[in-house]
Design an enzyme around this catalytic site. Structure first.
Site, PDB file in Angstrom:
ATOM      1  N   ASP A 138      -2.870   8.674  -0.763  1.00  0.00           N
ATOM      2  CA  ASP A 138      -3.256   7.574   0.135  1.00  0.00           C
ATOM      3  C   ASP A 138      -4.726   7.232  -0.097  1.00  0.00           C
ATOM      4  OD1 ASP A 138      -3.323   5.804   2.365  1.00  0.00           O
ATOM      5  OD2 ASP A 138      -3.976   7.452   3.673  1.00  0.00           O
ATOM      6  N   HIS A 193       0.815  -1.217   0.000  1.00  0.00           N
ATOM      7  CA  HIS A 193       0.000   0.000   0.000  1.00  0.00           C
ATOM      8  C   HIS A 193       0.851   1.271   0.000  1.00  0.00           C
ATOM      9  CE1 HIS A 193      -2.828   3.087   1.152  1.00  0.00           C
ATOM     10  NE2 HIS A 193      -2.319   3.178   2.356  1.00  0.00           N
ATOM     11  N   HIS A 203       3.802   6.553   5.766  1.00  0.00           N
ATOM     12  CA  HIS A 203       2.637   7.299   6.238  1.00  0.00           C
ATOM     13  C   HIS A 203       1.771   6.553   7.248  1.00  0.00           C
ATOM     14  CE1 HIS A 203       0.262   5.154   3.108  1.00  0.00           C
ATOM     15  NE2 HIS A 203      -0.762   5.417   3.894  1.00  0.00           N
ATOM     16  N   GLU A 218       0.806   5.442  12.931  1.00  0.00           N
ATOM     17  CA  GLU A 218      -0.545   5.013  13.239  1.00  0.00           C
ATOM     18  C   GLU A 218      -0.639   3.507  13.513  1.00  0.00           C
ATOM     19  OE1 GLU A 218      -2.972   6.997  13.574  1.00  0.00           O
ATOM     20  OE2 GLU A 218      -4.833   5.906  13.223  1.00  0.00           O
ATOM     21  N   ASP A 219       0.040   2.713  12.710  1.00  0.00           N
ATOM     22  CA  ASP A 219      -0.191   1.267  12.753  1.00  0.00           C
ATOM     23  C   ASP A 219       0.875   0.452  13.471  1.00  0.00           C
ATOM     24  OD1 ASP A 219      -2.418   1.797  11.336  1.00  0.00           O
ATOM     25  OD2 ASP A 219      -1.720   0.964   9.441  1.00  0.00           O
ATOM     26  N   ASP A 269     -23.015  13.136 -27.765  1.00  0.00           N
ATOM     27  CA  ASP A 269     -23.070  13.517 -29.163  1.00  0.00           C
ATOM     28  C   ASP A 269     -21.990  14.516 -29.541  1.00  0.00           C
ATOM     29  OD1 ASP A 269     -24.108  13.227 -31.605  1.00  0.00           O
ATOM     30  OD2 ASP A 269     -25.639  14.787 -31.386  1.00  0.00           O
TER      31      ASP A 269
HETATM   32 MN    MN Z   1      -2.674   4.525   4.135  1.00  0.00          MN
END
Ligand code: MN
Length: 714
Positions: A139, A48, A72, A76-77, A259
């Site tokens: 992202d 990702h 990024h 957070e993770d 058209d």
């Molecule tokens: Mn992300």
């Protein structure tokens, strides 16, 4: 599968090798940090961030943005800290990652749609560096591309948020390639059936028209070549959502929208744009009134191009856009085009100061507008949106409040409701208790704690920034002061009347009315207020009331009055914060013998009975009031102490812990004289009263190396 080597190859086209190396390093770091994590699709998680970096590489963003893209989700993770990233990759990259993480933490609930504009502003306000937004957009784009097997309702929620917030932000920044893709992906997630139908209809129409398209394209290209004009002709397609909106909003049938044959001609210079225009007008007759020169007069967001509509073979309309490569890049990438450009030149892009570059972009727009002679209003708008001066915070219910920069929880409370402001006593910022004076930051959630009967604090005026809070506090304090002054005035007057063996209640009302008229006052309260504030003397007022009564026709009520309950000293119970204040010269404590002095405009100032300052004041005995302390008083009073101690290490800490253990707070501490042997410590501590102070002093005396302890006065 797309790998870091593929990306590095791509970066070779515009970045020097040392920067590519840094991007690689960020990738390996992220790979390790996300080790063991996988996406919903089952792929390793690191695919990702790699894909996000690739989107940015297609926009030719700088290496720091790419590194931030790789990292990024790390904060957070994976629980790696911003500091750790700063140590590894430098402050700038860590700031970018932190910024993206903060945006990720905001959850846009369903309310988002109603408040979309404020959310957009909040996102802008939270992004100190414009690159934060660009990384975040990439992202979101990759997440939208891989929505995959999410539950339909969840998909729709994310899609709506994307449409209302991120696609719009992309649009504001002129990053149209991302805007268009976000819009189509969102549309497909929200209305899968409709999107599918339009997609199929477009494919069918395109199939039918393919040969006509090719034929027109060829004839346009041939004409350019014949005239020796540099330029390439490409077919243009409308995106799904714009077709849907035309059908839906303008109620046009699909056939009519499809058209039209659209082409774009990209060339190398502005001059050639106009030459090519001449050439195509020569080839096909232009439709009158459809020519637009957005080169001379750019659109407000900086878009530049020539637009014309031609009568094609057998009269079918052909729309043609003619522009330079630079204009094309600007139309596609907007603010991000600045990175694109500088990289194409020999001069290296300045890696930092991206906000300066964003400003440059805005300035560019401004310049164009000036040439166009258009109003600057739009630009002001863009500028405010890009660099908001305001702070955007959430209420506990998820509503957004807009406040000026520097606003505090008190400003917030008053902007919610005056009553909430007036009764607030504390606040939680992001669920943590915080001082009311803390300046707010965008994205925070604010909860105000109120208490019934709580009152605004004079000190708030030192830090509130909104006019509403300021005037509400002033107003409340004024009301409070008035009602306290009235109360105090009533006590003072009753006490004075007690000397004549009467009281306010026992006086005939006509007496009071007569005096009010004489003094030109509107009400009893007005009279009492002037007494409470010390501008009128209670004793003199009482005399006039009584004299009036005695010389009047209604003597009996005054004469029948027996002993008054108002004779004793006035009791200080600590709640009359404005009409009674405590002298700073002698710092009286509950338990000290005290005397009050009526000082004009301030009400009663409490002094210790032996305060030196009282000597001068005794000349005017009418202004002195006898006072006593209420037993119920529960308040902290400051008291300055002067302590002689033998100099040694750890002394202050020892004093401090002893005082804290005795339930007193230290307000100020200072060392006055210090030689090798003796120090003088000046302390101001907060105590409940004289007994509390005595207990503390006793404990201090028990310490070794302590000399004299004096309760200081100024
Ligand atoms: Mn992300």
């Amino acid at each position: 599968m797309f790998t870091i080597d593929d990306l590095a190859d791509r970066l070779g086209g515009y970045l020097p090798s040392d920067e590519i190396q840094q991007v690689r390093r960020a990738f390996y770091y992220a790979e390790q940090a996300h080790d063991g994590q996988s996406r919903r699709s089952g792929e390793p998680y690191v695919t990702h961030p790699l894909a996000v970096a690739n989107i940015l590489a297609n926009m030719h963003m700088d290496h720091q943005s790419l590194m931030a893209a790789m990292l990024h989700d790390v904060i957070e993770d994976t629980g790696i800290t911003k500091d750790a990233l700063a140590a590894q990759f430098g402050e700038a990259v860590a700031e970018l990652v932190d910024g993206v993480s903060k945006l990720t933490q905001i959850t846009f609930e369903d309310k988002a749609v109603a408040q979309a504009e404020n959310f957009q502003k909040m996102v802008m306000a939270m992004s100190q560096d414009i690159r934060v937004i660009i990384v975040k957009l990439a992202d979101r784009l990759h997440n939208m591309r891989t929505l995959g097997a999410l539950r339909p309702d969840k998909k729709r929620r994310i899609a709506r948020e994307t449409l209302e917030i991120y696609a719009r932000i992309a649009g504001r920044l002129g990053i149209n390639t991302i805007r268009v893709e976000l819009e189509d992906l969102s549309f497909q997630a929200i209305h899968p059936m409709r999107a599918e139908r339009i997609k199929r209809a477009v494919a069918r129409a395109r199939g039918n028209r393919r040969s006509t398209m090719r034929q027109i394209q060829d004839s346009l290209q041939r004409r350019l070549d014949e005239d020796d004009l540099v330029g390439s002709v490409v077919g243009r397609q409308k995106h799904l959502l714009s077709i849907y909106r035309k059908m839906h909003d303008q109620r046009k049938p699909f056939a009519e929208i499809m058209d039209v044959f659209g082409f774009r001609i990209i060339t190398d210079s502005v001059d050639n744009c106009y030459r090519i225009l001449g050439a195509v007008h020569n080839l096909y007759k232009p439709v009158p009134g459809r020519f637009k020169d957005y080169i001379a007069i750019p659109k407000a967001n900086g878009y530049q191009s020539l637009h014309t509509t031609l009568f094609g073979p057998s009269g079918m309309p052909i729309e043609v856009q003619i522009r330079t490569r630079e204009m094309e890049a600007m139309a596609n990438n907007g603010i991000a085009a600045h990175w694109l450009y500088k990289a194409g030149q020999t001069e290296r892009p300045i890696a930092v100061g991206s906000h300066a570059r964003a400003r440059e972009w805005v300035r560019g727009l401004l310049e164009m507008q000036r040439h166009a002679g258009d109003s600057l209003e739009f630009i002001e708008h863009v500028k405010n949106d890009l660099f908001p001066d305001d702070v955007y915070v959430f209420t506990p219910k998820g509503d957004i409040m807009e406040l000026p920069q520097g606003a505090t929880a008190v400003d917030f409370a008053y902007s919610v409701h005056t009553d909430i402001g007036n009764s607030c006593i504390a606040c939680r910022i992001d669920r943590h208790l915080a001082p009311l004076s803390t300046p707010l930051e965008s994205g925070q959630t604010l909860e105000i704690i109120t208490a019934p009967g709580a009152r605004p604090n004079l000190a708030w005026l030192n830090f509130v920034v909104t006019a509403k809070a300021r005037s509400a506090i002033r107003h409340a304090l004024k009301n409070q002061q008035r009602s306290e002054a009235i109360q105090l005035g009533r006590r003072l007057l009753n006490r004075a009347l007690g000397g004549f063996e009467t009281s306010l209640e026992n006086l005939p009302t006509s007496r009071l009315a007569a005096l009010l008229e004489e003094l030109d006052l509107k009400s009893e309260d007005d009279l009492l207020e002037t007494i409470g504030l010390g501008t009128r003397l209670a004793h003199a007022t009482a005399r006039r009331l009584v004299d009036n009564a005695l010389t009047g026709d209604d003597k009996s009520s005054a004469e029948t009055t027996t002993t008054s309950p108002h004779n004793g000293p006035i009791v200080i119970n600590g709640s009359e914060s404005m009409a009674i204040s405590f002298a700073r010269c002698c710092h009286p404590l509950p338990g000290d013998p005290v005397i009050g002095h009526l000082s004009i405009g301030k009400g009663i100032v409490v002094h210790r009975h032996d305060c030196g300052n009282l000597e001068e004041l005794r000349d005017d005995p009418d202004k002195l009031v006898s006072l006593s302390w209420s037993k119920q008083i529960d308040q902290d009073f400051p008291v300055p102490l002067r302590i002689e101690v033998e100099t040694r290490r750890g002394l202050i800490a020892e004093l401090a812990s002893l005082i804290t253990d005795a339930d007193a707070n230290i307000e100020r501490i200072g060392i006055e004289e210090r030689d090798a042997r003796l120090s003088i410590v000046n302390l101001t501590i907060l105590v409940k009263g004289r007994i509390h102070l005595a207990r503390i002093i006793k404990r201090l005396r028990n310490l070794n190396h302590i000399g004299r302890i004096v309760r200081a006065r100024n």
